[in-house]
Design an enzyme around this catalytic site. Structure first.
Site, PDB file in Angstrom:
ATOM      1  CG  ASN A 267      -1.843   1.139   1.291  1.00  0.00           C
ATOM      2  OD1 ASN A 267      -1.429   2.286   1.099  1.00  0.00           O
ATOM      3  ND2 ASN A 267      -3.106   0.894   1.562  1.00  0.00           N
TER       4      ASN A 267
ATOM      5  CG  ASP B 236      -3.214   4.639   0.541  1.00  0.00           C
ATOM      6  OD1 ASP B 236      -3.227   4.512  -0.704  1.00  0.00           O
ATOM      7  OD2 ASP B 236      -4.066   4.131   1.289  1.00  0.00           O
ATOM      8  CG  HIS B 237       1.224   6.194   4.771  1.00  0.00           C
ATOM      9  ND1 HIS B 237       0.264   7.083   5.197  1.00  0.00           N
ATOM     10  CD2 HIS B 237       0.978   5.038   5.424  1.00  0.00           C
ATOM     11  CE1 HIS B 237      -0.522   6.484   6.079  1.00  0.00           C
ATOM     12  NE2 HIS B 237      -0.110   5.245   6.231  1.00  0.00           N
TER      13      HIS B 237
ATOM     14  NE  ARG C 185       6.533  21.770   3.066  1.00  0.00           N
ATOM     15  CZ  ARG C 185       7.816  22.113   3.155  1.00  0.00           C
ATOM     16  NH1 ARG C 185       8.506  22.357   2.067  1.00  0.00           N
ATOM     17  NH2 ARG C 185       8.393  22.207   4.322  1.00  0.00           N
TER      18      ARG C 185
ATOM     19  CG  HIS D 183      -8.355   4.009   0.954  1.00  0.00           C
ATOM     20  ND1 HIS D 183      -8.548   3.896   2.313  1.00  0.00           N
ATOM     21  CD2 HIS D 183      -9.562   4.349   0.446  1.00  0.00           C
ATOM     22  CE1 HIS D 183      -9.809   4.148   2.603  1.00  0.00           C
ATOM     23  NE2 HIS D 183     -10.449   4.439   1.487  1.00  0.00           N
TER      24      HIS D 183
ATOM     25  NE  ARG E 177      -9.595   8.366   4.037  1.00  0.00           N
ATOM     26  CZ  ARG E 177      -9.774   7.554   5.087  1.00  0.00           C
ATOM     27  NH1 ARG E 177      -8.957   6.550   5.301  1.00  0.00           N
ATOM     28  NH2 ARG E 177     -10.759   7.750   5.917  1.00  0.00           N
TER      29      ARG E 177
ATOM     30  NE  ARG F  46      -7.872  11.336   5.214  1.00  0.00           N
ATOM     31  CZ  ARG F  46      -8.281  10.783   6.346  1.00  0.00           C
ATOM     32  NH1 ARG F  46      -7.460  10.042   7.060  1.00  0.00           N
ATOM     33  NH2 ARG F  46      -9.504  10.968   6.781  1.00  0.00           N
ATOM     34  CG  HIS F  47      -3.858   9.067   1.194  1.00  0.00           C
ATOM     35  ND1 HIS F  47      -4.693   8.317   0.404  1.00  0.00           N
ATOM     36  CD2 HIS F  47      -4.034   8.610   2.457  1.00  0.00           C
ATOM     37  CE1 HIS F  47      -5.333   7.443   1.159  1.00  0.00           C
ATOM     38  NE2 HIS F  47      -4.969   7.603   2.416  1.00  0.00           N
TER      39      HIS F  47
ATOM     40  CD  GLU G 125      -7.111  -0.347   1.086  1.00  0.00           C
ATOM     41  OE1 GLU G 125      -7.379   0.682   1.741  1.00  0.00           O
ATOM     42  OE2 GLU G 125      -6.209  -1.119   1.390  1.00  0.00           O
TER      43      GLU G 125
ATOM     44  CB  THR H 159      -5.526   4.491   9.149  1.00  0.00           C
ATOM     45  OG1 THR H 159      -5.453   3.442   8.188  1.00  0.00           O
ATOM     46  CG2 THR H 159      -5.526   3.897  10.546  1.00  0.00           C
ATOM     47  CB  THR H 160      -9.442   1.666   7.071  1.00  0.00           C
ATOM     48  OG1 THR H 160      -8.992   2.329   5.893  1.00  0.00           O
ATOM     49  CG2 THR H 160     -10.817   1.109   6.848  1.00  0.00           C
TER      50      THR H 160
ATOM     51  CD  GLU I  57      -7.017  -6.139   3.244  1.00  0.00           C
ATOM     52  OE1 GLU I  57      -7.255  -5.879   2.045  1.00  0.00           O
ATOM     53  OE2 GLU I  57      -6.257  -5.469   3.953  1.00  0.00           O
TER      54      GLU I  57
ATOM     55  CG  HIS J 269      -5.430  -1.758   9.415  1.00  0.00           C
ATOM     56  ND1 HIS J 269      -5.002  -1.132  10.554  1.00  0.00           N
ATOM     57  CD2 HIS J 269      -5.968  -0.792   8.635  1.00  0.00           C
ATOM     58  CE1 HIS J 269      -5.284   0.158  10.471  1.00  0.00           C
ATOM     59  NE2 HIS J 269      -5.865   0.391   9.307  1.00  0.00           N
ATOM     60  N   GLY J 270      -1.948  -2.706  10.066  1.00  0.00           N
ATOM     61  CA  GLY J 270      -1.067  -2.682  11.238  1.00  0.00           C
ATOM     62  C   GLY J 270       0.008  -3.752  11.228  1.00  0.00           C
TER      63      GLY J 270
ATOM     64  N   GLY K 289       1.118  -1.382   4.381  1.00  0.00           N
ATOM     65  CA  GLY K 289       1.528  -0.060   3.942  1.00  0.00           C
ATOM     66  C   GLY K 289       2.464   0.636   4.903  1.00  0.00           C
ATOM     67  CG  HIS K 290       2.319   3.332   9.033  1.00  0.00           C
ATOM     68  ND1 HIS K 290       3.124   3.084  10.115  1.00  0.00           N
ATOM     69  CD2 HIS K 290       2.206   4.678   8.943  1.00  0.00           C
ATOM     70  CE1 HIS K 290       3.465   4.223  10.678  1.00  0.00           C
ATOM     71  NE2 HIS K 290       2.919   5.205   9.986  1.00  0.00           N
TER      72      HIS K 290
HETATM   73  N1  PXP Z   1      -5.771  -3.040   4.204  1.00  0.00           N
HETATM   74  C1  PXP Z   1      -6.731  -2.092   4.243  1.00  0.00           C
HETATM   75  C2  PXP Z   1      -8.112  -2.464   3.803  1.00  0.00           C
HETATM   76  C3  PXP Z   1      -6.450  -0.777   4.653  1.00  0.00           C
HETATM   77  O1  PXP Z   1      -7.425   0.156   4.680  1.00  0.00           O
HETATM   78  C4  PXP Z   1      -5.122  -0.463   5.018  1.00  0.00           C
HETATM   79  C5  PXP Z   1      -4.785   0.938   5.439  1.00  0.00           C
HETATM   80  O2  PXP Z   1      -4.877   1.791   4.347  1.00  0.00           O
HETATM   81  C6  PXP Z   1      -4.152  -1.482   4.940  1.00  0.00           C
HETATM   82  C7  PXP Z   1      -4.511  -2.770   4.562  1.00  0.00           C
HETATM   83  C8  PXP Z   1      -2.728  -1.216   5.280  1.00  0.00           C
HETATM   84  O3  PXP Z   1      -2.601  -0.932   6.627  1.00  0.00           O
HETATM   85  P1  PXP Z   1      -1.207  -0.459   7.188  1.00  0.00           P
HETATM   86  O4  PXP Z   1      -0.887   0.850   6.528  1.00  0.00           O
HETATM   87  O5  PXP Z   1      -1.434  -0.341   8.656  1.00  0.00           O
HETATM   88  O6  PXP Z   1      -0.204  -1.519   6.816  1.00  0.00           O
END
Ligand code: PXP
Length: 259
Positions: free
Chosen positions: A23, A25-26, A34, A59, A61, A65-66, A86, A116-117, A167, A207-208, A229-230
């Site tokens: 992911n 997004d970040h 910026r 994602h 959104r 936002r990103h 997403e 975040t979600t 998921e 997620h996480g 992602g993160h």
């Molecule tokens: N899966 C879904 C459905 C999400 O919404 C996210 C966060 O955007 C992720 C996975 C990734 O989560 P993380 O950034 O915590 O790894």
């Protein structure tokens, strides 16, 4: 100093492994800070691919936002592995998906104030709306995954509304600190993964997830895709994205039970 990461040696991309969806997004979050043009998520997609990502996840959104629509259009052109979009379960978002034609859509709940979600979809509550949206996407041959908590009722409902995959939300597992809580969350994910697979759903998870907590989940044979992602983007700040992806990819090992 960062923890040294011990990578088992594996060859990225083998089809006997579970997949890693990265992911990005970040990367777009940093660009939007910026309002300029860098860093570009398109460059991130190329580097993630070089690092062995099996797919890219973004994602779009509703508040933009990103990730922006421009990113999505360009990513569709450059991502030849798999592009997972997403999005909220809204008709306006489905219109965008039908235009861009990602390889998969993951429907997620979306609240404007969240960082975040935060939780899984309430599939039971939104049964008819989800079923309609899934039918529209299926008409365009776009498979649909639902982001849900490892909750047996929601998994049954996901199968009933016609989803192709779920998921499983790993946030509660990732946030658990006490061994008994971790054990409980892993057990819930195993039970959920087994029920989902029995119901004919492909099982993804995310997620996480981090370099430190992924390993417990890679032993769950039913999970065929991890979306992260993160943690990867955070590590990439220090070691570069290609290496960060390669290191995460190496944590998702060959599983003899997986086809
Ligand atoms: N899966 C879904 C459905 C999400 O919404 C996210 C966060 O955007 C992720 C996975 C990734 O989560 P993380 O950034 O915590 O790894």
């Amino acid at each position: 100093m960062m923890d040294p990461i011990r990578c088992p040696s594996t060859s990225p991309g083998s089809k006997d492994m579970a997949r890693l969806g990265v992911n990005i997004d970040h990367v777009a979050t940093l660009r939007q800070a910026r309002g300029g043009y860098e860093p570009d998520p398109i460059a991130a997609a190329v580097l993630a691919d070089l690092g062995g990502a099996d797919g890219l996840v973004v994602h779009l959104r509703e508040d933009r936002r990103h990730i922006q629509e421009r990113d999505l259009t360009l990513l569709r052109d450059v991502v030849h592995s798999s592009l997972n979009l997403e999005m909220a379960a809204e008709a306006s978002m489905a219109n965008i998906a039908l235009q861009v034609r990602p390889d998969k859509v993951t429907l997620v709940p979306e609240r404007r104030q969240e960082l975040t979600t935060e939780g899984g979809l309430a599939v039971t509550e939104h049964h008819d709306r989800l079923a309609r949206l899934i039918r529209r996407l299926h008409e365009a041959e776009i498979p649909v995954s639902l982001f849900i908590d490892p909750d047996l009722t929601q998994i049954h409902a996901a199968s009933n509304v016609g989803a192709d995959a779920v998921e499983l939300h790993t946030g509660r597992y990732a946030n658990s600190r006490r061994p008994q809580d971790i054990h409980k969350e892993v057990a819930a994910l195993i039970q959920g993964a087994q029920l989902a697979q029995k119901s004919g759903l492909e099982v993804n998870a995310g997620h996480g997830l981090t370099y430190h907590n992924i390993q417990r989940l890679t032993t769950i044979d039913e999970i065929v895709e991890f979306n992260i992602g993160h943690s990867i983007i955070s590590r990439a700040v220090f070691v570069g994205l290609e290496r960060a992806v390669r290191e995460m990819r190496a944590f998702i090992p060959l599983s003899p039970g997986r086809s």
